[in-house]
Write an enzyme that holds these catalytic residues in place. Structure first.
Site, short mmCIF file in Angstrom:
data_model
loop_
_atom_site.label_atom_id
_atom_site.label_comp_id
_atom_site.label_asym_id
_atom_site.label_seq_id
_atom_site.Cartn_x
_atom_site.Cartn_y
_atom_site.Cartn_z
CE LYS A 78 110.48 -95.38 34.07
NZ LYS A 78 109.34 -96.00 33.37
CD GLU B 93 102.69 -92.84 33.24
OE1 GLU B 93 103.77 -93.47 33.26
OE2 GLU B 93 102.21 -92.34 32.21
CG ASP C 244 111.46 -96.77 30.60
OD1 ASP C 244 111.42 -97.07 31.81
OD2 ASP C 244 110.75 -95.88 30.09
CG ASP D 20 108.95 -97.30 27.36
OD1 ASP D 20 108.53 -96.31 28.00
OD2 ASP D 20 108.50 -98.46 27.53
CB SER D 21 108.10 -91.41 26.73
OG SER D 21 109.35 -91.00 27.26
CD GLU E 140 105.51 -99.31 31.68
OE1 GLU E 140 104.45 -99.93 31.43
OE2 GLU E 140 105.90 -98.35 30.99
O1 KIV Z 1 108.89 -93.56 29.28
C1 KIV Z 1 108.89 -92.60 30.06
O2 KIV Z 1 109.29 -91.49 29.71
C2 KIV Z 1 108.41 -92.83 31.41
C3 KIV Z 1 108.10 -91.63 32.25
C4 KIV Z 1 106.98 -90.87 31.68
C5 KIV Z 1 107.90 -91.97 33.67
O3 KIV Z 1 108.24 -93.94 31.82
#
Ligand code: KIV
Length: 253
Positions: free
Chosen positions: A111, A180, A83, A44-45, A113
């Protein structure tokens, strides 16, 4: 050989480190795959480095789905992990329903968090046959409450919380764990204690693997790059240079 969550889970036992990078589109996914990257994260970056949001909190499930589908069209050997965006896994039922949207779009794992607090959601996802990657330490979806991107594990209390989170995520059935901004000695200790590979970002050299946002690695987002990310290319300058050359040639006829 297609990379599977089980193959990643076994990496530590085989003594192998796990490199991972992000991709949000078809060509980047193909290029990373051709380079031999075993794990591609549709992170989600993308909210920051592709969509221009200030952080990841505004990214929607629909946006994630759109980018997961583009990456999945590359049909990579790499495992594609997506994510779950903010507030899409507030309950076990929501986690499963929303993860299915990403899996249907082509993700092979999701993934999320959190640690102890997301154990019910990880159990529900595993129960639904969905592979899960954990993410502990600094949680970007909570950057507003946390007041910035700060190292986790400096105080004894915080160390204990990160340890408990990491152990809980493994116990709940995750196949790998992103750590992280975890204080490096703590990251080393947790890496030694877990059976699944830890994949560090800004958490020192002693994790079972490392992950970076590809834009940081290739210098494609020049306006901000975290201190721990060393750029190996300068795509921003290449794009500016090519565009300036094109402008010049067109104007000169
Ligand atoms: O959103 C993302 O790219 C991430 C990584 C930086 C681990 O969660």
């Amino acid at each position: 050989m297609k990379i599977t969550p089980e193959w990643i889970r076994g990496a530590k036992a085989r003594g192998e480190r796990v490199p991972a990078l992000t991709a949000y589109d078809y060509p980047t996914a193909r290029l990373l795959d051709e380079a031999g990257v075993p794990v591609i994260l549709v992170g989600d970056s993308l909210g920051m480095v592709v969509l221009g949001y200030p952080d990841t909190t505004q990214v929607t499930l629909a946006e994630m789905r759109h980018h997961v589908a583009a990456v999945a069209r590359a049909k990579t050997r790499a495992l594609v992990v997506a994510d779950l965006s903010y507030h899409t896994y507030d309950t076990p039922e929501a986690a499963v329903a929303n993860a299915r949207v990403l899996i249907d779009a082509g993700a092979e794992a999701v993934k999320l968090e959190g640690g102890v607090s997301v154990v019910p959601e990880i159990h529900a996802l595993r129960g639904a046959g969905i592979a899960v990657m954990g993410h502990v330490g600094m949680l970007p979806q909570h950057v507003k409450e946390e007041g910035g991107y700060k190292i986790k594990g400096r105080s004894e209390d915080e160390k204990e919380r990160v340890r408990a989170d990491a152990l809980a995520v493994e116990e709940a059935g995750a196949f790998a764990l992103v750590m992280e901004l975890v204080e490096p000695e703590l990251a080393r200790e947790i890496t030694g204690r877990l059976e699944i590979p830890t994949i560090g970002i800004g958490s020192g050299a002693h994790c079972g693997g490392q992950i970076l946002v590809t834009h940081d690695l290739v210098g494609a987002f020049p306006w901000f790059r975290p201190k721990f990310a060393v750029a190996k290319a300068d795509i921003a300058s290449s794009i500016r240079g090519a565009a300036q050359e094109f402008v010049r040639q067109v104007k000169e006829g």
